[in-house]
Scaffold this motif. Structure first.
Motif, PDB file in Angstrom:
ATOM      1  N   ASP A 138       0.746  -0.945   0.206  1.00  0.00           N
ATOM      2  CA  ASP A 138      -0.018  -0.163   0.003  1.00  0.00           C
ATOM      3  C   ASP A 138       0.868   1.319  -0.080  1.00  0.00           C
ATOM      4  O   ASP A 138       0.500   2.115  -0.749  1.00  0.00           O
ATOM      5  CB  ASP A 138      -0.906  -0.062   1.313  1.00  0.00           C
ATOM      6  N   TYR A 139       1.884   1.265   0.790  1.00  0.00           N
ATOM      7  CA  TYR A 139       2.841   2.601   0.715  1.00  0.00           C
ATOM      8  C   TYR A 139       3.542   2.761  -0.838  1.00  0.00           C
ATOM      9  O   TYR A 139       3.656   3.656  -1.369  1.00  0.00           O
ATOM     10  CB  TYR A 139       3.802   2.257   1.805  1.00  0.00           C
ATOM     11  N   PHE A 140       3.835   1.267  -1.446  1.00  0.00           N
ATOM     12  CA  PHE A 140       4.492   1.414  -2.688  1.00  0.00           C
ATOM     13  C   PHE A 140       3.272   2.131  -3.610  1.00  0.00           C
ATOM     14  O   PHE A 140       3.883   2.855  -4.539  1.00  0.00           O
ATOM     15  CB  PHE A 140       4.765   0.214  -3.086  1.00  0.00           C
ATOM     16  N   LYS A 141       2.148   1.663  -3.493  1.00  0.00           N
ATOM     17  CA  LYS A 141       1.152   2.184  -4.498  1.00  0.00           C
ATOM     18  C   LYS A 141       0.950   3.811  -4.229  1.00  0.00           C
ATOM     19  O   LYS A 141       0.778   4.441  -5.307  1.00  0.00           O
ATOM     20  CB  LYS A 141      -0.144   1.609  -4.085  1.00  0.00           C
ATOM     21  N   GLN A 163       3.939 -12.577  -6.251  1.00  0.00           N
ATOM     22  CA  GLN A 163       3.526 -12.311  -7.607  1.00  0.00           C
ATOM     23  C   GLN A 163       2.347 -11.115  -7.793  1.00  0.00           C
ATOM     24  O   GLN A 163       2.358 -10.412  -8.414  1.00  0.00           O
ATOM     25  CB  GLN A 163       3.066 -13.585  -8.562  1.00  0.00           C
ATOM     26  N   ASP A 164       1.290 -11.629  -6.959  1.00  0.00           N
ATOM     27  CA  ASP A 164      -0.002 -10.825  -6.962  1.00  0.00           C
ATOM     28  C   ASP A 164       0.116  -9.388  -6.700  1.00  0.00           C
ATOM     29  O   ASP A 164      -0.440  -8.613  -6.908  1.00  0.00           O
ATOM     30  CB  ASP A 164      -1.125 -11.343  -6.174  1.00  0.00           C
ATOM     31  N   GLU A 165       1.214  -9.103  -5.878  1.00  0.00           N
ATOM     32  CA  GLU A 165       1.619  -7.857  -5.401  1.00  0.00           C
ATOM     33  C   GLU A 165       2.422  -7.080  -6.504  1.00  0.00           C
ATOM     34  O   GLU A 165       2.250  -5.900  -6.679  1.00  0.00           O
ATOM     35  CB  GLU A 165       2.606  -7.887  -4.161  1.00  0.00           C
ATOM     36  N   TYR A 166       3.322  -7.552  -7.237  1.00  0.00           N
ATOM     37  CA  TYR A 166       3.802  -7.193  -8.373  1.00  0.00           C
ATOM     38  C   TYR A 166       2.808  -6.673  -9.478  1.00  0.00           C
ATOM     39  O   TYR A 166       2.794  -5.700 -10.087  1.00  0.00           O
ATOM     40  CB  TYR A 166       5.043  -8.126  -8.959  1.00  0.00           C
ATOM     41  N   ARG A 213       6.573 -13.834 -14.200  1.00  0.00           N
ATOM     42  CA  ARG A 213       5.087 -14.268 -14.489  1.00  0.00           C
ATOM     43  C   ARG A 213       4.253 -13.155 -14.250  1.00  0.00           C
ATOM     44  O   ARG A 213       3.007 -12.998 -14.923  1.00  0.00           O
ATOM     45  CB  ARG A 213       4.815 -15.396 -13.188  1.00  0.00           C
ATOM     46  N   ALA A 214       4.488 -12.229 -13.461  1.00  0.00           N
ATOM     47  CA  ALA A 214       3.619 -10.767 -13.140  1.00  0.00           C
ATOM     48  C   ALA A 214       3.792  -9.770 -14.535  1.00  0.00           C
ATOM     49  O   ALA A 214       2.872  -9.126 -14.716  1.00  0.00           O
ATOM     50  CB  ALA A 214       4.291 -10.135 -11.948  1.00  0.00           C
ATOM     51  N   GLY A 215       4.849 -10.177 -15.459  1.00  0.00           N
ATOM     52  CA  GLY A 215       4.819  -9.435 -16.778  1.00  0.00           C
ATOM     53  C   GLY A 215       5.821  -7.937 -16.757  1.00  0.00           C
ATOM     54  O   GLY A 215       5.263  -7.183 -17.182  1.00  0.00           O
ATOM     55  N   ILE A 216       6.574  -7.995 -15.624  1.00  0.00           N
ATOM     56  CA  ILE A 216       7.549  -6.996 -15.372  1.00  0.00           C
ATOM     57  C   ILE A 216       8.143  -6.700 -16.786  1.00  0.00           C
ATOM     58  O   ILE A 216       8.630  -7.382 -17.436  1.00  0.00           O
ATOM     59  CB  ILE A 216       8.275  -7.044 -14.409  1.00  0.00           C
ATOM     60  N   TYR A 217       8.272  -5.258 -17.080  1.00  0.00           N
ATOM     61  CA  TYR A 217       9.139  -4.791 -18.253  1.00  0.00           C
ATOM     62  C   TYR A 217      10.513  -5.274 -18.258  1.00  0.00           C
ATOM     63  O   TYR A 217      11.130  -5.488 -19.278  1.00  0.00           O
ATOM     64  CB  TYR A 217       8.920  -3.304 -18.614  1.00  0.00           C
TER      65      TYR A 217
END
Length: 369
Positions: A138-141, A163-166, A213-217
């Motif tokens: 939440d802080y990162f968001k 993964q879901d957090e990323y 898996r999260a799809g990071i660039y």
């Protein structure tokens, strides 16, 4: 096969012995073959290759310019917090260091952003300690909501996440994540991380898979040079990179080479790496992999960084502060480690131009994603 399964097939001591047994003939083969293997990489990082630095440097420069041109991307770290629940023997933020902790609030973040923007930056790297009760998703968001409108590219170097957090952070503008294994030597890893979530070697080892898996660039890999034999650790980094490129082929990759620097706890490196050896390693990675980005931070000296921009490096930091609030809010708070190159971003940009290269403040590839 997962990377963890691949990793467990390799014995540290056998890999080390294989590297140190490479000969001049192995190095010459690695320099001249059209398609290189991890065995060739072993030869290029071996002691035998130390006599081939000039041809390695020429080839590394040629391959880098072919893929990246004569450009050097500029970036700067923004430290958001020095709170940490881990004990790490090499880090100024370690839980057992009795220092005042702080985490920047929204107003303080924007003050830091204002100074960084005034320096010309379009690429910022967000850094925190690992404190899940304070610097959590939440802080990162909230931080991304504040910071993303001001920059073309936002990267993070924080605690490993699920993964879901990323997947929650990527749509908010998270472009890249740097996740360093520190060392692939499991016994020494446990010795240097005796307390906290970071002591879980396998969770950290599997973080790049969760990112893929999260799809990071883009993701960045590396080890902290000085904790263990740098040649062996570098082989395992190359093994990891090779696996990731084949498995998550749509993701871009970068490598960094942080050498252990002084901090308030004063840990001395177990293994010293000379400047010549770091040049060898940078060239070896470039010869092995023409596509990977190579980054060099302000941990390194002015003289060394001046030299290395022509050998394979593609990105460089400048004007870095390694403490939360270091640019505007609280310049004298605890640093994570000491920097060596204290020149301003303008001075670094001029150095790059004087070397015949062009400083780039924005990653234009991201525009087309």
């Amino acid at each position: 096969m997962s990377f963890r399964a691949q990793f467990e097939l390799h014995d540290w001591n056998e890999v080390k012995q294989s590297i140190y047994s490479k000969t001049s003939a192995d190095v010459e083969t690695a320099l001249h073959v059209s398609k290189r293997t991890l065995e060739d990489f072993k030869a290029l990082i071996s002691p035998a290759a130390s006599r081939y630095l000039e041809p390695m440097a020429r080839l590394s420069r040629e391959l880098t310019q072919k893929r990246f041109g004569k450009t050097i991307q500029m970036y700067i770290p923004l430290y958001l917090s020095n709170e940490c629940t881990n004990i790490c023997t090499y880090c100024g933020f370690s839980l057992d260091n009795k220092v005042r902790r702080r985490t920047l609030n929204a107003d303080e973040i924007l003050k830091e952003v204002e100074v960084i923007k005034s320096l010309g930056y379009e690429h910022v790297l967000l850094v925190t300690g690992e404190a899940n009760q304070t610097v959590h998703v939440d802080y990162f968001k909230k931080a991304l909501d504040l910071i993303r409108p001001h920059f073309a590219q936002v990267s993070m170097e924080v605690q490993p996440l699920n993964q879901d957090e990323y997947e929650q952070l990527i749509p908010l503008g998270l472009h890249s994540v740097l996740i360093y294994q520190e060392t692939y030597h499991q016994e020494d890893y446990r010795k240097h991380h005796p307390k906290g979530k970071k002591s879980n070697f396998n969770y950290r080892l599997e973080t790049p898979d969760r990112l893929g898996r999260a799809g990071i660039y883009k993701m960045g890999l590396g080890v902290l040079i000085g904790l263990e034999d740098w040649r062996t650790d570098s082989f395992f980094t190359a093994l990891h990179l090779n696996y990731l490129e084949r498995t998550y082929w749509q993701t871009r990759y970068s490598l960094s080479f942080p050498r252990l620097r002084p901090f308030s706890g004063g840990l001395e490196p177990k293994v010293e790496m000379t400047d010549k050896e770091l040049v060898q390693l940078i060239c070896a990675y470039r010869i092995m992999n023409e596509e990977v980005e190579i980054s060099l931070s302000t941990r390194e000296s002015e003289k060394f960084r001046n030299h290395c921009i022509q050998l394979g490096v593609t990105s460089i930091s400048a004007g870095s502060k390694t403490n939360p609030g270091g640019y505007a809010v609280e310049p004298d708070s605890l640093e994570q480690f000491e920097i060596s190159d204290e020149r301003s971003p303008a001075q670094i940009a001029e150095m790059i131009r004087m070397g015949g290269y062009e400083p780039v403040w924005k990653d234009w590839d991201n525009v087309f994603v």
